[in-house]
Each structure stands twice: as C-alpha cells, then as structure tokens.
Scaffold this active site. Structure first.
Site, PDB file in Angstrom:
ATOM      1  N   TYR A 188     -20.071 -20.228  42.846  1.00  0.00           N
ATOM      2  CA  TYR A 188     -19.309 -20.470  41.618  1.00  0.00           C
ATOM      3  C   TYR A 188     -18.877 -19.165  40.942  1.00  0.00           C
ATOM      4  CZ  TYR A 188     -20.769 -25.387  41.860  1.00  0.00           C
ATOM      5  OH  TYR A 188     -20.976 -26.684  42.258  1.00  0.00           O
ATOM      6  N   LYS A 194     -28.446 -24.213  53.786  1.00  0.00           N
ATOM      7  CA  LYS A 194     -27.803 -24.550  55.057  1.00  0.00           C
ATOM      8  C   LYS A 194     -28.023 -23.368  56.015  1.00  0.00           C
ATOM      9  CE  LYS A 194     -25.056 -27.408  56.181  1.00  0.00           C
ATOM     10  NZ  LYS A 194     -25.271 -28.560  57.091  1.00  0.00           N
ATOM     11  N   ASP A 213     -27.563 -31.172  53.594  1.00  0.00           N
ATOM     12  CA  ASP A 213     -27.063 -32.517  53.906  1.00  0.00           C
ATOM     13  C   ASP A 213     -28.228 -33.491  54.104  1.00  0.00           C
ATOM     14  OD1 ASP A 213     -27.607 -30.885  56.068  1.00  0.00           O
ATOM     15  OD2 ASP A 213     -26.082 -31.731  57.372  1.00  0.00           O
ATOM     16  N   ASP A 245     -26.333 -28.261  42.169  1.00  0.00           N
ATOM     17  CA  ASP A 245     -25.404 -29.063  41.364  1.00  0.00           C
ATOM     18  C   ASP A 245     -25.313 -30.474  41.958  1.00  0.00           C
ATOM     19  OD1 ASP A 245     -23.437 -29.865  39.657  1.00  0.00           O
ATOM     20  OD2 ASP A 245     -21.897 -28.481  40.366  1.00  0.00           O
ATOM     21  N   ASP A 274     -27.323 -34.106  40.492  1.00  0.00           N
ATOM     22  CA  ASP A 274     -26.580 -35.304  40.079  1.00  0.00           C
ATOM     23  C   ASP A 274     -27.031 -36.533  40.859  1.00  0.00           C
ATOM     24  OD1 ASP A 274     -25.230 -33.975  38.143  1.00  0.00           O
ATOM     25  OD2 ASP A 274     -23.244 -34.676  38.736  1.00  0.00           O
TER      26      ASP A 274
END
Ligand code: NAD
Length: 358
Positions: A141, A191, A223, A247, A251
């Site tokens: 980000y 990852k 994942d 993030d 959620d």
C-alpha cells in the site's frame, strides 16, 4: 501522572457511539479513581464544515500528545465529491501515518448467544476468538516505486511490495507478545511460495520464534489461510500478516461474527500509544436515529485501557460487562431477532448498571 485520552467522535454514528463511551469513561473514572484527562475535538466532515479541514492542526497536535485516541468514524455521501485533502477519510489516514501506527489489532470474537447472526454454521463458529495483527504502514500500500505508465503499448501499472527487516520484527514482536497473553499460538500468513518478500518475512518470523519458546508458531499461505478461516476458524489464536493480506483476512474474520457493530480495533505505535476505533464506518443510513450498536466502540475503549492506559483490570471488567449484557439478552437493532431492542443511548446505562453491580 495523568493519562491523556483524546476523543474524536467524527461523523454520523461516530458521534453517537462515542457519546456512549464518554458516559462509561465518566463512570469508570469515578468508580476506579482513574487519573485520566479527557479532551474532545472535531474531526472528519464535521471538522471540515467548521474549520475547512477534516484534520485541523489542533487535532494532530493533541493526538500526538495523547496516550490513547478514541476515534468514532468519519465520512458521509455529502463529502464524497471533495478533493482527497478535504475528504473526511483523509483524517484517518493522516492520523495513522503521523502517529506511526504500524500495528493494527483486530479481535474477532463471537458471543455464542449471537451465533445465529454468523453466516457460518453454529458448530463451526462456536467459541470463535481470534486476534488478527495486521501491519498497517508498510507493504504494497505504501511501497515505492508505484505508478501508471500510459504512454506505451501496452500501458501498464505497478506497485511494490516491500518490507525491511525492522518493519517485520516490530509487527512480529507485537504478534508473539499477544499470543503469549492468549492461547500461545501464532500463525504467520504470507505467500512464501511465490514472493521473495514473503520468503524474507517467513525467515525473520521463524528466527524470532526462538525468543518465544512458549509460543507455537505456524505458517500458512494467504490463500489457504482465507479458506481455513471459513472452514475451521477455531484452529487460529493469533494471526500476523502484512498490510495487504491482513486487510483481506481481517475483513473475512469480521464477517464471521455477524455484526460489524460488535468489532473493536486498536492501532499501536512502538511505545504502545494508540488509536482505538470500531471496525465500522459512519453508517449514514442509520445516523441520528439512535439505532447504532455502540459495543464496538465500547470494546475499543477496553482495548485502550489494556494496551495504552495500563488499566488491564478495568479492561477485563468492561469485557465481562459486555459479555453479561449479551447473556442477559440485551440487544441493539443490528443483532436483535425481534422488535425488543435497546436504543444506542440506552446501552451505556445498562453496561454501567452491570459494572455497578459487579
Ligand atoms: P459502514 O460500516 O458505515 O456501514 C455498513 C453497514 O453496516 C450499514 O448498513 C450500517 O448501517 C451498518 N452498521 C455499521 N456500523 C453499525 C453499528 N455500529 N451498528 C449497527 N449497524 C451498523 O460502511 P459504509 O456504509 O461502507 O460507509 C459509510 C461511510 O463511512 C463512508 O463515508 C465511508 O467512507 C465511511 N467509513 C469510515 C470508516 C472509518 O471512519 N474508520 C470505515 C469504513 C467506512
């Protein structure tokens, strides 16, 4: 020495849920003889209307001096057309950046009495109690270089996922220490099968685990972690992840608990000063109707007491009072199964009543 608390109600239901917290603060200060000083300032769209800026200099100065900032929520459609500088949401990102709040802690906790509000089956979700520790000021980000190239064929856009060793160590330290205070399990998510930055992240976290022999460390690919959160969320205690993966995972975890009105969060700097806010926004659809659930904001106060204000015992009492509130069958509209629900302004009174009779 007195601890400084800055309250920033913001916009919409931010005003209503912080009013509840101010009532509870007033009560606990008297009941437990706490040495707190409280300041309250406008921020977001409300500040823009009064002072022409969503984050006036006075707010930034006060926030830097505060031990804990209690932030309601900002934003509403009437300000959506403003330039980024003037938009209410700019206040939030400026505060996170200026206060160097690199660690975002989001508990996802399910009260078994509310398991019917979760999209998952009761037998999967019962007992859910996870803490997600998300890196908040680095990663893709903020990584440079970034940009859009629109004068070539084909045009392209790019971002950079970058973490240095210190950034990984400081977030992992908070995650390991949080796991020590909970069930002693930490899952680091990245990852590492495809990204160099993730391999690096994994090697640093693994090396650090030697300093925390009482914490059981595991690693999951992002994942798979997303899938596991839905298939078997109770396998997790603390999850640590970069800005991007954190993030997404936080959620998903928030959705598992049924109502966003129940979820608190903390964003901390390296000296455990921090900003505390509910995970929800300003909810313009229910603003000024006395319908908001203030429990996420009240839970955020409890996190502030625990992490920044050195009042763990009082934090535990508030958590217990929230639990009792639910067990006694009190509901706000978002978690009610019938028309018998409390107004926002009635919730703090009930919590205070429970604390009073402790
Ligand atoms: P939202 O979280 O405000 O609302 C989403 C839905 O959840 C709405 O139906 C709302 O009524 C409900 N809801 C939210 N909090 C609730 C509570 N405490 N009790 C009961 N119901 C609740 O998200 P949104 O609608 O996407 O955004 C509205 C505004 O809030 C936008 O301007 C957005 O930019 C802003 N926002 C601010 C923050 C923040 O200040 N941290 C976070 C997210 C969104």
């Amino acid at each position: 020495m007195s601890k400084k608390i800055l309250v920033l109600p913001g916009d919409g239901i931010g005003q209503e849920v912080t009013a509840s917290v101010l009532q509870i603060l007033d009560f606990i200060i008297k009941k437990f003889s706490l040495n707190f000083s409280i300041d309250k300032l406008d921020v977001g769209g409300t500040a823009y209307e009064k002072f022409g800026s969503p984050i006036p200099e006075t707010v930034l100065t006060a926030a830097k001096k505060a031990d804990a900032v209690l932030f309601g929520a900002v934003g509403a459609p009437q300000w959506d057309g403003l330039s980024w500088e003037d938009r209410p949401e700019n206040a939030l990102l400026t505060l996170r950046k200026e206060l160097n709040l690199f660690a975002n802690l989001r508990p996802a906790f399910l009260f078994n009495e509310l398991s019917n509000a979760s999209p998952l089956k009761e037998k999967i979700i019962e007992g859910l109690d996870i803490l997600i520790v998300r890196e908040l000021t680095g990663g893709i980000y903020f990584g440079e270089p970034r940009g859009v190239v629109d004068d070539q064929s084909p045009n392209y856009a790019f971002n950079t996922m970058i973490y240095n060793e210190d950034e990984i160590r400081r977030i992992a330290k908070i995650a390991f220490e949080s796991a020590q205070k909970r069930k002693g399990r930490l899952c680091s998510v990245e990852k590492a099968n495809v990204l160099e930055v993730s391999k690096f992240w994994r090697s640093i976290v693994t090396e650090m685990s030697e300093e925390y022999p009482d914490v059981e460390l595991s690693h999951q690919l992002a994942d798979n972690a997303a899938m596991q959160l839905v298939l078997n969320p109770n396998q997790f205690d603390v999850i640590v992840a970069s800005n991007l993966f954190g993030d997404i995972l936080s959620d998903i975890a928030a959705t598992l608990t049924g109502s966003i009105g129940m979820l608190p969060s903390a964003s901390l700097d390296s000296s455990f000063k921090g900003m505390y806010e509910p995970c929800h926004g300003s909810a313009p659809d229910i603003a000024n109707q006395d319908l908001a659930n203030p429990l996420a904001m009240i839970g955020s106060l409890s996190m502030a007491l625990r992490y920044s204000l050195e009042e763990e015992t009082v934090a535990n009492k508030i958590d217990k009072a929230i639990k009792k509130f639910i067990q006694k069958g009190f509901r706000t509209k978002d978690i009610a199964t019938d028309v018998n629900y409390l107004k926002t302004s009635e919730v703090a009174e009930k919590i205070i009543e429970i604390l009073e009779n402790e």
